[in-house]
Structures are given as structure tokens and as C-alpha cells.
Design an enzyme around this catalytic site. Structure first.
Site, PDB file in Angstrom:
ATOM      1  N   ARG A 139      48.719  23.022  35.557  1.00  0.00           N
ATOM      2  CA  ARG A 139      48.840  23.978  36.665  1.00  0.00           C
ATOM      3  C   ARG A 139      48.690  23.321  38.032  1.00  0.00           C
ATOM      4  O   ARG A 139      48.767  23.986  39.060  1.00  0.00           O
ATOM      5  CB  ARG A 139      47.806  25.104  36.481  1.00  0.00           C
ATOM      6  N   HIS A 182      53.130  24.490  31.426  1.00  0.00           N
ATOM      7  CA  HIS A 182      53.066  25.551  32.439  1.00  0.00           C
ATOM      8  C   HIS A 182      54.290  25.522  33.349  1.00  0.00           C
ATOM      9  O   HIS A 182      54.765  26.563  33.797  1.00  0.00           O
ATOM     10  CB  HIS A 182      51.788  25.410  33.263  1.00  0.00           C
ATOM     11  N   LYS A 231      52.624  40.601  41.247  1.00  0.00           N
ATOM     12  CA  LYS A 231      51.231  40.353  41.616  1.00  0.00           C
ATOM     13  C   LYS A 231      51.135  39.313  42.715  1.00  0.00           C
ATOM     14  O   LYS A 231      52.072  38.562  42.963  1.00  0.00           O
ATOM     15  CB  LYS A 231      50.421  39.910  40.396  1.00  0.00           C
ATOM     16  N   ARG A 237      48.323  36.272  44.371  1.00  0.00           N
ATOM     17  CA  ARG A 237      47.103  35.494  44.121  1.00  0.00           C
ATOM     18  C   ARG A 237      46.462  35.102  45.449  1.00  0.00           C
ATOM     19  O   ARG A 237      46.812  34.079  46.028  1.00  0.00           O
ATOM     20  CB  ARG A 237      47.428  34.243  43.299  1.00  0.00           C
ATOM     21  N   ASP A 268      52.457  35.449  28.112  1.00  0.00           N
ATOM     22  CA  ASP A 268      52.210  34.409  29.114  1.00  0.00           C
ATOM     23  C   ASP A 268      52.039  33.086  28.368  1.00  0.00           C
ATOM     24  O   ASP A 268      51.907  33.068  27.145  1.00  0.00           O
ATOM     25  CB  ASP A 268      50.955  34.735  29.927  1.00  0.00           C
ATOM     26  N   ASP A 324      43.602  32.358  30.736  1.00  0.00           N
ATOM     27  CA  ASP A 324      42.443  31.562  31.166  1.00  0.00           C
ATOM     28  C   ASP A 324      41.233  32.480  31.313  1.00  0.00           C
ATOM     29  O   ASP A 324      40.511  32.715  30.355  1.00  0.00           O
ATOM     30  CB  ASP A 324      42.777  30.843  32.469  1.00  0.00           C
ATOM     31  N   ALA A 335      41.449  35.639  31.882  1.00  0.00           N
ATOM     32  CA  ALA A 335      41.922  36.937  31.380  1.00  0.00           C
ATOM     33  C   ALA A 335      41.922  38.035  32.441  1.00  0.00           C
ATOM     34  O   ALA A 335      42.138  39.202  32.117  1.00  0.00           O
ATOM     35  CB  ALA A 335      41.114  37.390  30.154  1.00  0.00           C
ATOM     36  N   GLY A 336      41.714  37.650  33.691  1.00  0.00           N
ATOM     37  CA  GLY A 336      41.757  38.654  34.765  1.00  0.00           C
ATOM     38  C   GLY A 336      43.138  39.250  34.927  1.00  0.00           C
ATOM     39  O   GLY A 336      43.306  40.480  35.006  1.00  0.00           O
TER      40      GLY A 336
END
Length: 311
Positions: A97, A131, A193, A195, A219, A223, A225-226
Site C-alpha cells: 500500500r 494491492h 468514500k 479517506r 476487497d 485491515d 475493518a473500518g
């Protein structure tokens, strides 16, 4: 085949390495990875690898830096023992990432890790669901990039769910969701969304119809899970009948398992590219094995056959 074909593993995911070796009908290579009293890594390769085609199975998951160093030192030791070819089998590629500069003075850590693996002596990399697919280009050696989607899709096909919609939790995952939807013959929807900070997500909109539908969110990584739990709640508020979630890499850091247990998600389907310790297990989490896929890929690499035909 056993004489010139060897599978070794570090401490990152020995269970997966054992499954791969069992699938291939070979014994796992005799190696011991320990620590000196000062924390340095000690590697002992206890059998000859001279002239062998060697596969080192080692995802660079938590603890990332320890597992990465184990991988590099094992590759170096095997190279110096005159192996014919070394393939780094990295089911989960840590630092993936950090693959671009988002701000001034940001490192591109995914590229640095690629350089280290090549410098250690690997001549090929076998990995799953990077990723960012562009990471393949960070290597100056061949990279076989396997998708986890087909394994996850077959699981849901076997469940025979009705009125299914595949949902991407962000714009960047649209291609993955579309490929997944094609395998299930389903429509797709996209969550929009933002970030504002790392590991923080704000959902603003959904593109597509989920009312009265069975939703499967897909996905590459879960990570903290939010994102996935917020997305599931939002989908239920938009009229979704029930929500499933799936991913290839179950990082599940911090409060992830607690969030999943408390969420509206009915089931979370993941693979074993990353081992799931006892403290992270949950009745909601279903783990599928990638050992047969990696095993078939290893056979094809060893016999110089096409790997892409697997998927």
C-alpha cells in the site's frame, strides 16, 4: 521431481507451506529459522539445494519486518548454496500500500522491498492480489500474479445465493468487483468514500441499486475493518437484504475482529495467505485455502508452462 524441486518456509506461514508441499507430494525442506540472543535472524538449511529449483514460501505479513528479513536471508543462504533457481513465494506482499508518492518526500516502500528481494537472489516472484498491479513492474525479474477472486467466487457460487449484487468498497476496486461479478453473473455497485486520514474512511454515496438484494462486498485486504463494516451498515440502510464480505488478505489489525463481530455482516470469507491466529478467529470468519492454486502455479513454473491458464 523430488530431487530437483524443493519447498522451504520461514516462520510467517508454515501451515500454508505444509499444505502446498502436501498438495505437491513433496516433503517440506529441512530448514530452521531462529533468533540469536540479540534478535538477529539465524538460518540453517539442513539439506543440499545444489542445482535445485527452490521455492521459499514466506508472506511478509505481521510482524512484517521480521518476516521480510527472514525471506531475504533465506534466499541469500540458498543462493550461496548453489540453487539453480530461487522463487520467492510471497502470498501476501507487505508494504504494497506504499506503492506511490502521495505527498512530497514520501518513500515508495513497495519498490524498495522489490529491490531487496531481487538483490537477495530471487529469480522469480509468485504472489497473490497485489494491492496495486503496477507493483509487478517494480521487479526486474518475472512476477506471476495470481488472483484470489476465483477461489472466493467458487465459494459463493456453491452457496447458491439469490438476487446478488457485488459491491466495491471504493472506486479503486471497481475492476476487481467487475471480474468477481462476471464469475457470479451478478450486477455491481460502488461505494463512494473519502479517506481524510490513514485507516479512516467516510462514506458519502453509493452508485448502483442494492435495495432488497444480497450484497457481497469484495476487497483485496481487510485491515482494521473500518471501511468494510461502515460500508455494510450503509448498504443495510440503503435497503440491502443481507451483506457478506470477502477478501484475499485478512490482515485484521487492531479492532478488526471486534468490529466484524459487532457488524451487520453475515459472513466474512478470507483466504489463508496470512495465517489467522487463535485470537483472531471468529464464527463469522470463513477461511479458504490457496494452497492448491499456489501448488499448481509452482508446478507450471517448474515445468515452464503457462501460469495464466490457471485463471
Amino acid at each position: 521431481m523430488q530431487q530437483k524441486f524443493k519447498i522451504f518456509t520461514g516462520n510467517a506461514n508454515p501451515g500454508l507451506a505444509e499444505e502446498i508441499a502436501e498438495y505437491l507430494g513433496v516433503d517440506l525442506g529441512a530448514a530452521k529459522v531462529q533468533r540469536f540472543s540479540d534478535g538477529e535472524i539465524s538460518i540453517n538449511i539442513n539439506e543440499s539445494v545444489r542445482g535445485a529449483d527452490v521455492y521459499v514460501v514466506q508472506p511478509t505479513c505481521y510482524p512484517v519486518n521480521d518476516n521480510l528479513m527472514e525471506l531475504l536471508i533465506m534466499i541469500d543462504g540458498i543462493r550461496r548454496a548453489s540453487a539453480r533457481r530461487i522463487t520467492a513465494v510471497v502470498p501476501y506482499y507487505g508494504y504494497a500500500r506504499q506503492e506511490r508518492k502521495s505527498r512530497a518526500r514520501d518513500p515508495i516502500s513497495a519498490k524498495l522491498v522489490a529491490n531487496l528481494i531481487v538483490a537477495a537472489g530471487a529469480r522469480r516472484v509468485l504472489t497473490m492480489d497485489l494491492h496495486a498491479s503496477a507493483i509487478q513492474g517494480f521487479f526486474d525479474i518475472p512476477v506471476d500474479h495470481l488472483p484470489g477472486g476465483p477461489i472466493l467466487a467458487q465459494y459463493f457460487l456453491n452457496k447458491r445465493l439469490s438476487d446478488v449484487v457485488i459491491v466495491s468498497p471504493d472506486i479503486g476496486g471497481v475492476t476487481r468487483a467487475r471480474n468477481f461479478a462476471e464469475r457470479l453473473g451478478s450486477a455491481i455497485a460502488i461505494i463512494d468514500k473519502r479517506r481524510p486520514a490513514p485507516n479512516v474512511a467516510e462514506i458519502t454515496n453509493i452508485i448502483g441499486n442494492v435495495e432488497g438484494k444480497t450484497v457481497i462486498m469484495i476487497d483485496d485486504i481487510i485491515d482494521t475493518a473500518g471501511t468494510i463494516t461502515q460500508g455494510a451498515q450503509f448498504l443495510v440502510e440503503q435497503g440491502a437484504k443481507e451483506v457478506y464480505a470477502c477478501c484475499t488478505h485478512a490482515v485484521l489489525s487492531g479492532p478488526a475482529v471486534e468490529r466484524l463481530n459487532d457488524s451487520v455482516i453475515k459472513e466474512v470469507v478470507v483466504t489463508n495467505t496470512i495465517p489467522l491466529p487463535e485470537r483472531k478467529k471468529s464464527p463469522k470468519i470463513k477461511v479458504l485455502s490457496v494452497a492448491p492454486l499456489l501448488g499448481e502455479a509452482i508446478v507450471r513454473i517448474h515445468e515452464d508452462l503457462s501460469v495464466s491458464k490457471l485463471f
